[in-house]
Design an enzyme around this catalytic site. Structure first.
Site, PDB file in Angstrom:
ATOM      1  N   GLY A 151     -15.775  20.811   2.739  1.00  0.00           N
ATOM      2  CA  GLY A 151     -16.406  22.110   2.518  1.00  0.00           C
ATOM      3  C   GLY A 151     -16.358  22.536   1.063  1.00  0.00           C
ATOM      4  O   GLY A 151     -17.338  23.071   0.530  1.00  0.00           O
ATOM      5  N   CYS A 152     -15.241  22.302   0.420  1.00  0.00           N
ATOM      6  CA  CYS A 152     -15.078  22.705  -0.981  1.00  0.00           C
ATOM      7  C   CYS A 152     -16.003  21.892  -1.882  1.00  0.00           C
ATOM      8  O   CYS A 152     -16.581  22.417  -2.833  1.00  0.00           O
ATOM      9  CB  CYS A 152     -13.623  22.555  -1.407  1.00  0.00           C
ATOM     10  SG  CYS A 152     -12.527  23.641  -0.466  1.00  0.00           S
TER      11      CYS A 152
END
Length: 161
Positions: free
Chosen positions: A51-52
């Site tokens: 996600g990051c």
């Protein structure tokens, strides 16, 4: 209102907490040096996780648009300077990635929170984004961010600063 106490509940209109943090290249970025130009702080839990990475890549893809809007983009996580550098290099990230190793800035922005996974609780960074105007006042806050479309949504609001 300058609400900078640890775990403060910041709202739009508040002065953003001051900070000075090392970035991935070893230099230091201080909020005072950003005055006169809007900026985005996107807090992310951990460098080089799925996600990051998607979030940072999305912001990188829009850097020219943010620059045209006279808005600087900065990422912040608890990762070390070395890990931030590796993350930036691996994914071609072009914005400064700041290391909040002691979570002090995350606490002041209220993003250092209790989280839970698989029944275990722990402290970590909540994915959140702050848009800050040229005077250092918070223009908008996005909490519990969902990555798809987020960078684009932030850009649209940033263009109106």
């Amino acid at each position: 209102m300058n609400n900078t106490a640890p775990n403060a509940t910041l709202t739009a209109g508040d002065m953003a907490p001051e900070f000075s943090l090392p970035r991935e290249d070893g230099s230091v970025v201080a909020s005072a040096d950003l005055r006169g130009r809007g900026f985005v702080l996107f807090f992310y839990p951990r460098a080089d996780t799925a996600g990051c990475t998607k979030e940072a890549v999305a912001f990188t893809g829009l850097m020219a648009d943010f620059d045209n809007a006279r808005v600087t983009v900065l990422g912040i996580s608890k990762d070390t300077v070395a890990k931030q550098q590796k993350f930036a290099t691996k994914h071609g990230l072009t914005m400064p990635l700041l290391s909040d190793a002691d979570s002090d800035v995350s606490e002041r922005f209220g993003t250092w929170v209790e989280k839970s996974m698989y029944g275990k609780t722990y402290m970590g960074i909540e994915r959140a984004t702050f848009l800050i105007d040229a005077e250092g006042r918070i223009a908008q806050i996005w909490r519990k961010v969902k990555v798809p479309g987020h960078a684009e949504a932030v850009l649209e609001v940033a263009k109106a600063l």
